[in-house]
Design a protein around this motif. Sequence first.
Motif, PDB file in Angstrom:
ATOM      1  N   ASN A 104     -11.179   2.825  -8.599  1.00 14.88           N
ATOM      2  CA  ASN A 104     -10.283   3.899  -9.017  1.00 14.88           C
ATOM      3  C   ASN A 104     -11.068   4.886  -9.878  1.00 14.88           C
ATOM      4  N   HIS A 137       0.115   8.365   1.748  1.00 17.27           N
ATOM      5  CA  HIS A 137       0.821   9.638   1.515  1.00 17.27           C
ATOM      6  C   HIS A 137       0.081  10.803   2.147  1.00 17.27           C
ATOM      7  N   ALA A 141       0.840  -1.202   0.000  1.00 18.39           N
ATOM      8  CA  ALA A 141       0.000   0.000   0.000  1.00 18.39           C
ATOM      9  C   ALA A 141       0.876   1.254   0.000  1.00 18.39           C
ATOM     10  N   VAL A 142       0.314   2.352  -0.514  1.00 18.52           N
ATOM     11  CA  VAL A 142       1.002   3.648  -0.507  1.00 18.52           C
ATOM     12  C   VAL A 142       0.163   4.611   0.327  1.00 18.52           C
ATOM     13  N   LEU A 165      -7.844   3.492  -5.189  1.00 17.95           N
ATOM     14  CA  LEU A 165      -7.146   4.777  -5.227  1.00 17.95           C
ATOM     15  C   LEU A 165      -8.035   5.815  -4.556  1.00 17.95           C
ATOM     16  N   LEU A 197      -4.064   9.266  -1.121  1.00 18.23           N
ATOM     17  CA  LEU A 197      -3.379  10.496  -1.502  1.00 18.23           C
ATOM     18  C   LEU A 197      -3.554  11.592  -0.447  1.00 18.23           C
ATOM     19  N   THR A 237      -3.890   2.919  -2.552  1.00 18.74           N
ATOM     20  CA  THR A 237      -3.152   4.183  -2.520  1.00 18.74           C
ATOM     21  C   THR A 237      -4.027   5.257  -1.896  1.00 18.74           C
TER      22      THR A 237
END
Length: 272
Positions: free
Chosen positions: A184, A135, A132-133, A168, A152, A150
Amino acid sequence: MGTLGRAIYVVGSWIRVAGQTVDRVGFSLQGSHLFQEQVSRHQTLMNLFDKDPVVDKDAFVAPGASVIGDVQVGRGSSIWYGCVLRGDVNSISVGSGTNIQDNALVHVAKSNISGNVLPTTIGNNVTVGHGAVIHACTIEDEAFVGMGATLLDGSHVEKNAMVAAGALVRQNTRIPFGEVWGGNPAKFMRKLTEEEIAFISQSAVNYSNLAAVHAAENAKGFEEIELEKKLRKKFARKDEEYDSMIGVVRETPVELTLPDNILPDKAQKTAS
Protein backbone atom coordinates in the motif's frame (compact mmCIF):
# COMPACT_ATOMS: atom_id res chain seq x y z
CA MET A 1 -61.97 -5.31 -13.98
CA GLY A 2 -65.54 -6.67 -14.03
CA THR A 3 -68.09 -6.82 -11.20
CA LEU A 4 -66.87 -10.22 -10.00
CA GLY A 5 -63.27 -9.07 -10.12
CA ARG A 6 -64.05 -5.95 -8.05
CA ALA A 7 -65.92 -8.05 -5.49
CA ILE A 8 -62.98 -10.46 -5.13
CA TYR A 9 -60.59 -7.52 -4.82
CA VAL A 10 -62.70 -5.94 -2.03
CA VAL A 11 -62.97 -9.25 -0.14
CA GLY A 12 -59.21 -9.72 -0.46
CA SER A 13 -58.63 -6.24 1.00
CA TRP A 14 -60.91 -7.03 3.94
CA ILE A 15 -59.05 -10.27 4.64
CA ARG A 16 -55.68 -8.48 4.55
CA VAL A 17 -56.93 -5.75 6.92
CA ALA A 18 -58.34 -8.41 9.26
CA GLY A 19 -55.02 -10.25 9.19
CA GLN A 20 -53.08 -7.09 9.99
CA THR A 21 -55.45 -6.37 12.89
CA VAL A 22 -54.96 -9.87 14.32
CA ASP A 23 -51.19 -9.43 13.89
CA ARG A 24 -51.23 -6.16 15.87
CA VAL A 25 -53.30 -7.76 18.65
CA GLY A 26 -50.73 -10.56 18.81
CA PHE A 27 -47.93 -8.01 19.12
CA SER A 28 -49.65 -6.28 22.05
CA LEU A 29 -50.15 -9.60 23.85
CA GLN A 30 -46.49 -10.56 23.47
CA GLY A 31 -45.36 -7.41 25.29
CA SER A 32 -41.60 -7.31 25.93
CA HIS A 33 -41.16 -10.66 24.16
CA LEU A 34 -42.26 -9.16 20.85
CA PHE A 35 -40.33 -10.20 17.77
CA GLN A 36 -41.50 -8.50 14.59
CA GLU A 37 -40.58 -10.30 11.38
CA GLN A 38 -39.69 -8.24 8.33
CA VAL A 39 -40.11 -9.45 4.76
CA SER A 40 -36.80 -9.28 2.90
CA ARG A 41 -36.95 -7.17 -0.25
CA HIS A 42 -33.58 -8.46 -1.48
CA GLN A 43 -33.32 -9.27 -5.19
CA THR A 44 -30.35 -11.20 -6.52
CA LEU A 45 -30.87 -9.67 -9.98
CA MET A 46 -32.26 -6.15 -9.97
CA ASN A 47 -32.97 -3.82 -12.85
CA LEU A 48 -32.31 -0.10 -12.45
CA PHE A 49 -34.56 2.06 -14.61
CA ASP A 50 -34.05 0.63 -18.12
CA LYS A 51 -30.85 -1.24 -17.20
CA ASP A 52 -31.24 -4.98 -16.72
CA PRO A 53 -28.54 -7.47 -15.66
CA VAL A 54 -27.76 -10.06 -18.35
CA VAL A 55 -26.55 -13.31 -16.78
CA ASP A 56 -25.72 -16.39 -18.85
CA LYS A 57 -27.87 -19.42 -18.05
CA ASP A 58 -24.74 -21.40 -17.11
CA ALA A 59 -23.44 -18.77 -14.69
CA PHE A 60 -23.99 -19.03 -10.93
CA VAL A 61 -25.19 -16.09 -8.87
CA ALA A 62 -25.40 -17.09 -5.21
CA PRO A 63 -28.37 -16.26 -2.99
CA GLY A 64 -27.49 -13.12 -1.06
CA ALA A 65 -25.43 -11.65 -3.91
CA SER A 66 -26.67 -8.50 -5.66
CA VAL A 67 -26.26 -7.91 -9.39
CA ILE A 68 -27.73 -4.51 -10.18
CA GLY A 69 -28.28 -2.54 -13.37
CA ASP A 70 -26.04 -2.64 -16.46
CA VAL A 71 -24.11 -5.83 -15.69
CA GLN A 72 -23.18 -8.72 -17.98
CA VAL A 73 -21.99 -12.07 -16.58
CA GLY A 74 -20.60 -14.67 -18.99
CA ARG A 75 -20.89 -18.44 -19.31
CA GLY A 76 -19.56 -20.50 -16.40
CA SER A 77 -18.77 -17.48 -14.22
CA SER A 78 -19.72 -17.39 -10.55
CA ILE A 79 -20.77 -14.52 -8.31
CA TRP A 80 -20.51 -15.73 -4.73
CA TYR A 81 -22.38 -15.06 -1.49
CA GLY A 82 -22.49 -11.45 -0.36
CA CYS A 83 -21.04 -9.97 -3.56
CA VAL A 84 -22.34 -6.70 -4.96
CA LEU A 85 -21.99 -5.79 -8.64
CA ARG A 86 -23.55 -2.35 -9.06
CA GLY A 87 -23.76 -1.12 -12.64
CA ASP A 88 -25.70 2.08 -12.07
CA VAL A 89 -23.74 5.02 -13.51
CA ASN A 90 -21.75 2.85 -15.94
CA SER A 91 -21.48 -0.75 -17.10
CA ILE A 92 -19.85 -3.87 -15.66
CA SER A 93 -18.74 -6.75 -17.88
CA VAL A 94 -17.64 -10.12 -16.48
CA GLY A 95 -16.28 -12.67 -18.95
CA SER A 96 -16.58 -16.46 -19.01
CA GLY A 97 -15.25 -18.79 -16.33
CA THR A 98 -14.51 -15.94 -13.93
CA ASN A 99 -15.13 -16.18 -10.19
CA ILE A 100 -15.87 -13.20 -7.95
CA GLN A 101 -15.67 -14.54 -4.44
CA ASP A 102 -17.67 -13.85 -1.30
CA ASN A 103 -18.22 -10.22 -0.19
CA ALA A 104 -16.33 -8.69 -3.11
CA LEU A 105 -17.56 -5.34 -4.43
CA VAL A 106 -17.52 -4.29 -8.10
CA HIS A 107 -18.54 -0.74 -9.03
CA VAL A 108 -18.00 1.82 -11.79
CA ALA A 109 -17.39 5.56 -12.24
CA LYS A 110 -19.50 8.13 -14.06
CA SER A 111 -16.53 10.44 -13.89
CA ASN A 112 -13.38 10.81 -11.82
CA ILE A 113 -10.72 13.42 -11.07
CA SER A 114 -9.28 12.96 -14.56
CA GLY A 115 -12.72 13.50 -16.08
CA ASN A 116 -12.80 9.98 -17.54
CA VAL A 117 -15.93 7.87 -17.79
CA LEU A 118 -14.91 4.43 -16.56
CA PRO A 119 -16.80 1.15 -16.71
CA THR A 120 -15.42 -2.01 -15.12
CA THR A 121 -14.27 -4.82 -17.40
CA ILE A 122 -13.26 -8.22 -16.04
CA GLY A 123 -12.02 -10.80 -18.55
CA ASN A 124 -12.24 -14.57 -18.83
CA ASN A 125 -11.01 -17.06 -16.19
CA VAL A 126 -10.21 -14.32 -13.68
CA THR A 127 -10.12 -14.97 -9.94
CA VAL A 128 -11.20 -12.14 -7.63
CA GLY A 129 -10.60 -13.07 -3.99
CA HIS A 130 -12.89 -12.65 -1.00
CA GLY A 131 -13.62 -9.08 0.03
CA ALA A 132 -11.81 -7.40 -2.86
CA VAL A 133 -12.93 -3.97 -4.10
CA ILE A 134 -12.88 -3.51 -7.88
CA HIS A 135 -13.70 0.06 -8.92
CA ALA A 136 -13.87 1.38 -12.48
CA CYS A 137 -10.92 -0.61 -13.77
CA THR A 138 -9.88 -3.33 -16.23
CA ILE A 139 -8.74 -6.85 -15.41
CA GLU A 140 -7.58 -8.93 -18.36
CA ASP A 141 -8.02 -12.68 -18.91
CA GLU A 142 -6.51 -15.13 -16.40
CA ALA A 143 -5.44 -12.46 -13.92
CA PHE A 144 -5.62 -12.94 -10.15
CA VAL A 145 -6.76 -10.42 -7.52
CA GLY A 146 -6.04 -11.51 -3.94
CA MET A 147 -8.34 -11.34 -0.93
CA GLY A 148 -9.05 -7.84 0.39
CA ALA A 149 -7.20 -6.08 -2.46
CA THR A 150 -8.47 -2.72 -3.74
CA LEU A 151 -8.21 -1.58 -7.36
CA LEU A 152 -8.98 2.10 -7.91
CA ASP A 153 -10.25 4.02 -10.95
CA GLY A 154 -8.38 3.48 -14.20
CA SER A 155 -6.11 0.75 -12.92
CA HIS A 156 -5.32 -2.05 -15.36
CA VAL A 157 -4.23 -5.61 -14.55
CA GLU A 158 -2.79 -7.41 -17.56
CA LYS A 159 -3.14 -11.10 -18.40
CA ASN A 160 -1.48 -13.53 -15.95
CA ALA A 161 -0.67 -10.71 -13.52
CA MET A 162 -1.35 -11.02 -9.80
CA VAL A 163 -2.42 -8.44 -7.21
CA ALA A 164 -1.41 -9.65 -3.76
CA ALA A 165 -3.90 -9.94 -0.91
CA GLY A 166 -4.58 -6.62 0.83
CA ALA A 167 -2.83 -4.54 -1.84
CA LEU A 168 -4.01 -1.04 -2.80
CA VAL A 169 -3.60 -0.36 -6.53
CA ARG A 170 -3.68 3.39 -7.11
CA GLN A 171 -5.53 5.19 -9.90
CA ASN A 172 -4.28 4.61 -13.46
CA THR A 173 -1.67 2.06 -12.37
CA ARG A 174 -0.89 -0.65 -14.92
CA ILE A 175 0.32 -4.04 -13.71
CA PRO A 176 2.22 -5.80 -16.53
CA PHE A 177 1.93 -9.41 -17.70
CA GLY A 178 3.32 -12.04 -15.33
CA GLU A 179 4.14 -9.72 -12.42
CA VAL A 180 3.12 -9.76 -8.74
CA TRP A 181 2.31 -6.41 -7.16
CA GLY A 182 1.59 -5.88 -3.49
CA GLY A 183 1.60 -3.39 -0.64
CA ASN A 184 0.00 0.00 0.00
CA PRO A 185 0.43 1.56 -2.46
CA ALA A 186 1.00 -1.52 -4.61
CA LYS A 187 4.48 -1.88 -6.14
CA PHE A 188 6.29 -4.49 -8.20
CA MET A 189 7.45 -7.41 -6.05
CA ARG A 190 8.64 -10.10 -8.45
CA LYS A 191 7.84 -12.14 -11.55
CA LEU A 192 5.40 -15.02 -11.39
CA THR A 193 6.75 -18.53 -11.85
CA GLU A 194 5.33 -20.85 -14.51
CA GLU A 195 3.72 -22.91 -11.73
CA GLU A 196 1.98 -19.81 -10.34
CA ILE A 197 0.69 -18.83 -13.77
CA ALA A 198 -0.70 -22.35 -14.19
CA PHE A 199 -2.30 -22.07 -10.76
CA ILE A 200 -4.26 -18.97 -11.84
CA SER A 201 -5.89 -20.91 -14.67
CA GLN A 202 -6.54 -23.91 -12.44
CA SER A 203 -8.08 -21.70 -9.75
CA ALA A 204 -10.69 -20.50 -12.24
CA VAL A 205 -11.49 -24.08 -13.29
CA ASN A 206 -11.80 -25.20 -9.65
CA TYR A 207 -14.24 -22.42 -8.85
CA SER A 208 -16.28 -23.08 -11.98
CA ASN A 209 -16.67 -26.72 -10.89
CA LEU A 210 -17.50 -25.74 -7.32
CA ALA A 211 -20.09 -23.23 -8.54
CA ALA A 212 -21.89 -26.01 -10.41
CA VAL A 213 -22.18 -27.95 -7.15
CA HIS A 214 -23.51 -24.92 -5.25
CA ALA A 215 -26.00 -24.21 -8.04
CA ALA A 216 -27.30 -27.79 -7.82
CA GLU A 217 -27.56 -27.62 -4.02
CA ASN A 218 -29.43 -24.32 -4.13
CA ALA A 219 -31.87 -25.75 -6.66
CA LYS A 220 -32.92 -28.64 -4.41
CA GLY A 221 -36.43 -28.75 -3.02
CA PHE A 222 -37.51 -29.41 0.55
CA GLU A 223 -38.15 -33.14 -0.03
CA GLU A 224 -34.68 -33.71 -1.50
CA ILE A 225 -33.01 -31.91 1.40
CA GLU A 226 -34.94 -33.92 4.00
CA LEU A 227 -34.10 -37.20 2.23
CA GLU A 228 -30.39 -36.37 2.24
CA LYS A 229 -30.53 -35.51 5.94
CA LYS A 230 -31.93 -38.97 6.69
CA LEU A 231 -29.34 -40.68 4.48
CA ARG A 232 -26.45 -38.77 6.08
CA LYS A 233 -27.72 -39.68 9.54
CA LYS A 234 -27.93 -43.34 8.55
CA PHE A 235 -24.48 -43.52 6.93
CA ALA A 236 -22.81 -41.48 9.69
CA ARG A 237 -23.07 -44.63 11.84
CA LYS A 238 -21.27 -46.76 9.26
CA ASP A 239 -18.32 -48.65 10.76
CA GLU A 240 -16.25 -50.20 7.96
CA GLU A 241 -14.30 -52.49 10.31
CA TYR A 242 -17.47 -53.87 11.90
CA ASP A 243 -19.19 -54.21 8.52
CA SER A 244 -16.26 -56.19 7.11
CA MET A 245 -16.39 -58.66 10.03
CA ILE A 246 -20.07 -59.46 9.44
CA GLY A 247 -19.78 -59.36 5.67
CA VAL A 248 -21.91 -56.28 5.08
CA VAL A 249 -21.14 -53.98 2.14
CA ARG A 250 -22.85 -50.59 2.23
CA GLU A 251 -22.50 -48.46 -0.86
CA THR A 252 -22.81 -44.72 -0.41
CA PRO A 253 -26.02 -43.47 -2.06
CA VAL A 254 -25.66 -41.39 -5.20
CA GLU A 255 -27.32 -38.48 -3.36
CA LEU A 256 -24.35 -38.28 -0.95
CA THR A 257 -21.59 -38.69 -3.55
CA LEU A 258 -19.71 -35.52 -4.43
CA PRO A 259 -18.73 -35.01 -8.09
CA ASP A 260 -15.21 -36.05 -9.13
CA ASN A 261 -14.42 -32.56 -10.36
CA ILE A 262 -14.29 -31.16 -6.83
CA LEU A 263 -12.38 -34.14 -5.43
CA PRO A 264 -8.98 -33.93 -7.20
CA ASP A 265 -7.55 -37.06 -5.52
CA LYS A 266 -10.55 -39.13 -6.56
CA ALA A 267 -10.39 -37.81 -10.12
CA GLN A 268 -6.69 -38.74 -10.40
CA LYS A 269 -7.32 -42.28 -9.18
CA THR A 270 -10.17 -42.71 -11.65
CA ALA A 271 -8.00 -41.46 -14.53
CA SER A 272 -5.15 -43.82 -13.63
